[in-house]
Design a protein around this motif. Structure first.
Motif, PDB file in Angstrom:
ATOM      1  N   VAL A 308      38.004  48.303  56.008  1.00 12.51           N
ATOM      2  CA  VAL A 308      36.856  48.920  55.558  1.00 12.51           C
ATOM      3  C   VAL A 308      35.514  48.376  56.422  1.00 12.51           C
ATOM      4  O   VAL A 308      35.782  47.453  56.761  1.00 12.51           O
ATOM      5  CB  VAL A 308      36.449  48.954  54.117  1.00 12.51           C
ATOM      6  N   HIS A 309      34.628  49.335  56.943  1.00 13.19           N
ATOM      7  CA  HIS A 309      33.371  48.907  57.654  1.00 13.19           C
ATOM      8  C   HIS A 309      32.233  49.547  56.711  1.00 13.19           C
ATOM      9  O   HIS A 309      32.260  50.599  56.704  1.00 13.19           O
ATOM     10  CB  HIS A 309      33.420  49.444  59.168  1.00 13.19           C
ATOM     11  N   TYR A 310      31.319  48.513  56.520  1.00 16.54           N
ATOM     12  CA  TYR A 310      30.112  48.845  55.837  1.00 16.54           C
ATOM     13  C   TYR A 310      29.195  48.966  56.950  1.00 16.54           C
ATOM     14  O   TYR A 310      28.629  47.798  57.138  1.00 16.54           O
ATOM     15  CB  TYR A 310      29.905  47.669  54.806  1.00 16.54           C
ATOM     16  N   PRO A 311      28.641  50.012  57.270  1.00 14.40           N
ATOM     17  CA  PRO A 311      27.455  50.053  58.503  1.00 14.40           C
ATOM     18  C   PRO A 311      26.332  49.242  58.144  1.00 14.40           C
ATOM     19  O   PRO A 311      25.653  48.732  59.208  1.00 14.40           O
ATOM     20  CB  PRO A 311      27.430  51.522  58.979  1.00 14.40           C
ATOM     21  N   ASN A 312      25.811  49.615  56.834  1.00 15.42           N
ATOM     22  CA  ASN A 312      24.339  48.824  56.702  1.00 15.42           C
ATOM     23  C   ASN A 312      24.354  47.486  56.203  1.00 15.42           C
ATOM     24  O   ASN A 312      23.395  47.023  56.311  1.00 15.42           O
ATOM     25  CB  ASN A 312      24.055  49.664  55.269  1.00 15.42           C
ATOM     26  N   LYS A 313      25.730  47.023  56.271  1.00 13.49           N
ATOM     27  CA  LYS A 313      25.809  45.481  56.211  1.00 13.49           C
ATOM     28  C   LYS A 313      26.521  45.001  57.378  1.00 13.49           C
ATOM     29  O   LYS A 313      26.655  43.750  57.232  1.00 13.49           O
ATOM     30  CB  LYS A 313      26.579  45.318  54.617  1.00 13.49           C
ATOM     31  N   ASP A 314      26.921  45.658  58.260  1.00 11.75           N
ATOM     32  CA  ASP A 314      27.388  45.361  59.563  1.00 11.75           C
ATOM     33  C   ASP A 314      28.556  44.188  58.994  1.00 11.75           C
ATOM     34  O   ASP A 314      28.868  43.223  59.532  1.00 11.75           O
ATOM     35  CB  ASP A 314      26.500  44.654  60.452  1.00 11.75           C
ATOM     36  N   LEU A 315      29.465  44.853  58.102  1.00  7.49           N
ATOM     37  CA  LEU A 315      30.431  44.156  57.429  1.00  7.49           C
ATOM     38  C   LEU A 315      31.696  44.748  57.734  1.00  7.49           C
ATOM     39  O   LEU A 315      32.014  46.124  57.335  1.00  7.49           O
ATOM     40  CB  LEU A 315      30.098  43.829  55.916  1.00  7.49           C
ATOM     41  N   THR A 316      32.990  44.003  58.063  1.00  9.30           N
ATOM     42  CA  THR A 316      34.149  44.396  58.243  1.00  9.30           C
ATOM     43  C   THR A 316      35.174  43.699  57.460  1.00  9.30           C
ATOM     44  O   THR A 316      35.133  42.519  57.722  1.00  9.30           O
ATOM     45  CB  THR A 316      34.593  44.610  59.639  1.00  9.30           C
ATOM     46  N   ILE A 317      35.919  44.350  56.732  1.00  8.74           N
ATOM     47  CA  ILE A 317      36.988  43.679  56.082  1.00  8.74           C
ATOM     48  C   ILE A 317      38.473  44.316  56.532  1.00  8.74           C
ATOM     49  O   ILE A 317      38.612  45.659  56.492  1.00  8.74           O
ATOM     50  CB  ILE A 317      37.091  43.637  54.433  1.00  8.74           C
ATOM     51  N   VAL A 318      39.315  43.505  56.843  1.00  9.91           N
ATOM     52  CA  VAL A 318      40.872  44.004  57.396  1.00  9.91           C
ATOM     53  C   VAL A 318      41.806  43.219  56.500  1.00  9.91           C
ATOM     54  O   VAL A 318      41.782  41.866  56.615  1.00  9.91           O
ATOM     55  CB  VAL A 318      40.721  43.536  58.778  1.00  9.91           C
ATOM     56  N   VAL A 319      42.656  44.033  56.007  1.00  8.74           N
ATOM     57  CA  VAL A 319      43.750  43.485  55.470  1.00  8.74           C
ATOM     58  C   VAL A 319      45.239  44.127  55.973  1.00  8.74           C
ATOM     59  O   VAL A 319      45.331  45.122  55.782  1.00  8.74           O
ATOM     60  CB  VAL A 319      44.051  43.872  53.792  1.00  8.74           C
ATOM     61  N   CYS A 320      45.954  43.247  56.596  1.00 13.69           N
ATOM     62  CA  CYS A 320      47.165  43.860  57.375  1.00 13.69           C
ATOM     63  C   CYS A 320      48.453  43.322  56.537  1.00 13.69           C
ATOM     64  O   CYS A 320      48.447  41.810  56.257  1.00 13.69           O
ATOM     65  CB  CYS A 320      47.269  43.490  58.506  1.00 13.69           C
ATOM     66  N   SER A 321      49.315  43.797  56.040  1.00 14.37           N
ATOM     67  CA  SER A 321      50.535  43.449  55.393  1.00 14.37           C
ATOM     68  C   SER A 321      51.810  44.000  55.747  1.00 14.37           C
ATOM     69  O   SER A 321      52.047  45.138  56.246  1.00 14.37           O
ATOM     70  CB  SER A 321      50.660  43.713  53.895  1.00 14.37           C
ATOM     71  N   ASN A 322      52.940  42.992  55.756  1.00 13.62           N
ATOM     72  CA  ASN A 322      54.131  43.434  56.379  1.00 13.62           C
ATOM     73  C   ASN A 322      55.114  43.290  55.221  1.00 13.62           C
ATOM     74  O   ASN A 322      56.376  43.458  55.108  1.00 13.62           O
ATOM     75  CB  ASN A 322      54.818  42.379  57.375  1.00 13.62           C
ATOM     76  N   LYS A 323      54.496  43.996  53.965  1.00 14.57           N
ATOM     77  CA  LYS A 323      55.314  44.483  53.018  1.00 14.57           C
ATOM     78  C   LYS A 323      54.704  45.677  52.514  1.00 14.57           C
ATOM     79  O   LYS A 323      53.640  46.153  52.978  1.00 14.57           O
ATOM     80  CB  LYS A 323      55.151  43.349  51.788  1.00 14.57           C
ATOM     81  N   SER A 324      55.273  46.572  51.450  1.00 15.18           N
ATOM     82  CA  SER A 324      55.048  47.812  51.311  1.00 15.18           C
ATOM     83  C   SER A 324      53.703  47.941  50.527  1.00 15.18           C
ATOM     84  O   SER A 324      53.117  49.097  50.248  1.00 15.18           O
ATOM     85  CB  SER A 324      56.171  48.668  50.671  1.00 15.18           C
ATOM     86  N   GLU A 325      53.354  46.768  49.725  1.00 11.84           N
ATOM     87  CA  GLU A 325      52.247  46.876  48.964  1.00 11.84           C
ATOM     88  C   GLU A 325      51.426  45.496  48.901  1.00 11.84           C
ATOM     89  O   GLU A 325      51.798  44.861  49.691  1.00 11.84           O
ATOM     90  CB  GLU A 325      53.002  46.991  47.336  1.00 11.84           C
ATOM     91  N   GLY A 326      50.311  45.762  48.210  1.00 10.23           N
ATOM     92  CA  GLY A 326      49.254  44.594  48.316  1.00 10.23           C
ATOM     93  C   GLY A 326      48.054  44.752  48.966  1.00 10.23           C
ATOM     94  O   GLY A 326      47.031  44.109  48.803  1.00 10.23           O
TER      95      GLY A 326
END
Length: 341
Positions: A308-326
């Motif tokens: 997700v990227h919050y433009p008004n906060k200039d904030l980016t969160i990235v979550v990558c997983s090598n399992k099907s869930e989580g």
């Protein structure tokens, strides 16, 4: 953000989910949190690291969208260009009114080669079309080229992978370049995503995580026989969490597209549900004040991705997983700590 408090909460959530993957949080060009969990390769006990590359499934669609916008910006096509006028491939049962806009917004009505309402097991796809033969956009054609329309062109939003395969074919035809080469040159290299690429599963480079699916007995198997041998226009790029942070900064700072075209890419086009909309660049959440956040997601067997990227906060969160869930649960935990506190 209280780093120790956040770490304790995230560590607890990771243990609860047995989450495997990498997390990145960046604000105003600075990394404020980066951590990895689990194994990239189970059998060798090789741990995931911040520089580990993960497949992100449909999270890759935004690269296809940016590429299309670049071709529009160059005057080679428009969003209203009809597919029949920019491809030399015969689709005998497709409506001749389908445009680039329809494909980008999942409103084209073309038959989806993987309709999640009809098929819940991705592996079933490869019984008739072996996955090891699917290595380029044109390799998907036998799965939909001679199928009838799924809905009327211009119908309401219905997520569709075929549309993005066709967009990839358009990129190849208009640019004269292989899709993968075009993306790597015009997006990955331009943005500085030095670890990203579209890799064949039988020719993986270093620092790549294998995707894993849990079996009924609690053991794990890899997804090597569950996905196309190589990703393409509708998904399957490999990235690091860091590179996705780099991508968002390049996009929002207009290094990939002009300011005007970036705005077009990120303008809402279709209402999906309540406050969730879809733009040429993917999902987004809106409220009365405007954009809350841009949302990227991807799911394949053994692959789970959220950004997700919050433009008004200039904030980016990235979550990558090598399992099907989580990934979604980890993302929500992070948001509860630093956004919704």
């Amino acid at each position: 953000m209280d780093k120790q408090m956040s770490w304790n909460n995230l560590a607890n959530k990771q243990q609860e989910l047995k989450f495997s993957g990498s997390i990145l949080v960046r604000k105003s060009g600075q990394t404020i949190f980066s951590e990895s969990f689990g194994y990239a390769i189970h059998s060798e006990k090789i741990e995931n690291q911040p520089h580990t590359r993960f497949s992100i499934a449909s999270g890759s669609k935004i690269f296809t969208s940016v590429a299309i916008c670049k071709l529009v910006e160059e005057g080679k096509i428009t969003f209203d260009t009809k597919i029949i006028n920019c491809l030399d491939i015969d689709f005998p049962y497709f409506d001749e009114e389908i445009t680039i806009h329809h494909l980008l917004t999942h409103t084209s009505g073309v038959p989806d080669y993987f309709d999640e309402d009809e098929i819940d097991d991705f592996e079933v796809l490869w019984e008739a079309q072996p996955m090891y033969r699917v290595r380029s956009a044109k390799d998907f054609l036998p799965m939909f080229q001679y199928e009838k329309m799924q809905a009327k062109v211009g119908s309401t939003f219905k997520y569709n992978n075929t549309g993005y395969i066709i967009l990839g074919l358009v990129i190849e035809h208009i640019s004269g370049m292989n899709f993968v080469d075009y993306i790597e040159k015009n997006i990955f290299q331009t943005a500085g995503m030095t670890d990203s690429g579209y890799f064949s599963m039988d020719e993986l480079p270093e620092r790549v995580s294998f995707g894993y699916m849990e079996k009924p007995d609690g053991t794990w198997k890899s997804n090597v026989f569950s996905l196309p041998a190589k990703g393409g226009p509708d998904g399957g790029a490999y990235v690091t969490a860091t590179d996705i942070g780099v991508f968002w900064e390049a996009l929002m700072n207009h290094r990939l597209l002009s300011e005007e075209m970036t705005s077009i890419l990120l303008t809402s086009q279709e209402n999906v549900e309540e406050d969730i909309f879809y733009s040429y660049g993917g999902y987004m959440e809106l409220n009365e004040q405007g954009v809350v956040k841009y949302i990227q997601m991807g799911y394949d067997p053994g692959v789970n991705y959220r950004s997700v990227h919050y433009p008004n906060k200039d904030l980016t969160i990235v979550v990558c997983s090598n399992k099907s869930e989580g990934a979604y649960e980890m993302l929500k935990e992070i948001e509860s700590l630093i956004v919704n506190k």
